[in-house]
Design an enzyme around this catalytic site. Structure first.
Site, mmCIF file in Angstrom:
data_model
loop_
_atom_site.group_PDB
_atom_site.id
_atom_site.type_symbol
_atom_site.label_atom_id
_atom_site.label_comp_id
_atom_site.label_asym_id
_atom_site.label_seq_id
_atom_site.Cartn_x
_atom_site.Cartn_y
_atom_site.Cartn_z
ATOM 1 N N LYS A 154 8.471 34.098 1.419
ATOM 2 C CA LYS A 154 8.416 33.270 2.624
ATOM 3 C C LYS A 154 9.195 31.974 2.424
ATOM 4 C CE LYS A 154 5.712 30.049 3.727
ATOM 5 N NZ LYS A 154 4.572 29.135 3.962
ATOM 6 N N ASP A 172 4.764 33.339 8.030
ATOM 7 C CA ASP A 172 3.648 32.500 7.601
ATOM 8 C C ASP A 172 2.387 32.964 8.320
ATOM 9 O OD1 ASP A 172 3.878 31.587 10.196
ATOM 10 O OD2 ASP A 172 3.789 29.456 9.660
#
Length: 263
Positions: A154, A172
């Site tokens: 991420k 997220d």
């Protein structure tokens, strides 16, 4: 005359002409979005009208401080990270300056953030690797970025997008929730959601897609109670949780609303 031999009933049975049954190979479950291609086009068209230039809300001054900020944001809010890093980045905006602070020095700046001790340790290790292996420059590829301590997929995707303009999709908590709640690209893990979203998001909207989804999740489709009456895609939404079928007026939001972090 010789007596013919009688074959015993217990003799070896003849081989069957049929091959033994094999278990059918389990095919991977094919992903299917609840939305048609036209609906996805319209969803992201509306997001683009609402927020033509969506921005990430982590404050940073260069690719290095962005890497640090995103790494610190794990299990923390952007608001909390920004409060801690404003002072930190004033004194340490390069790997060398951050390394000079040491773990204890970094800890003093970020102790209001969850897991701050482990994060301080990772930040110092990250700085050493940048200096020793990358000539103090933040690498541009995902494979190199995820080698840095405290940097996962991420974080790497965020850095590639925000620092280097690469169209990536960072999943997220907000993006993960939206993809599953809206049945847009359901998945059990962030990687699975990322893979599925990449299959359905129109190419022309991919660069800003994760920011649109993050902001939609942060300010409208909130975790505890979605504000469907404020949603510009309420008529297109297939979520079983939705409470409104009439979309909110599609207008461009004032720029300052994007920066008002409401976690």
């Amino acid at each position: 005359m010789a007596t013919p031999k009688i074959r015993s009933k217990t003799s070896t049975p003849q081989k069957s002409n049929h091959a033994p049954e094999r278990k059918a190979a389990t095919k991977p479950k094919r992903f299917k979005s609840a939305y048609s291609k036209a609906e996805m086009e319209e969803i992201f068209r509306r997001f683009s009208v609402q927020r033509p230039e969506p921005k990430g809300e982590l404050e940073h001054v260069n690719p290095f401080t962005l890497v640090v900020a995103v790494a610190l944001s794990a299990q923390a809010t952007d608001v909390g990270v920004n409060k801690a890093t404003r002072a930190l980045f004033k004194v340490a905006d390069t790997p060398e300056k951050m390394l000079a602070l040491g773990e204890e020095g970094v800890t003093q700046y970020i102790k209001t953030i969850g897991l701050y001790r482990n994060k301080a340790k990772n930040v110092i290790a990250l700085c050493r690797m940048l200096i020793d292996e990358f000539d103090s420059e933040v690498p541009r590829t995902r494979e190199e970025l995820i080698r840095l301590p405290g940097v996962g997929r991420k974080t790497a995707n965020v850095v590639m997008s925000m620092a280097f303009g690469v169209p990536t999709l960072a999943v997220d908590t907000h993006v993960f929730r939206i993809a599953n709640r809206l049945l847009m690209a359901p998945g059990k893990t962030p990687d699975e959601v990322e893979e599925n979203l990449l299959k359905v998001i129109p190419d022309q909207y991919l660069f800003h897609a994760h920011h649109w989804l993050i902001l939609h999740g942060r300010y409208c489709c909130k975790a505890r109670k979605p504000e469907c009456e404020r949603c510009v895609i309420a008529d297109l939404c297939h979520s079983p949780e939705k409470t409104v079928d009439v979309p909110a007026p599609l207008v461009e939001l004032p720029q300052q609303l994007i920066g008002e972090a409401v976690e």
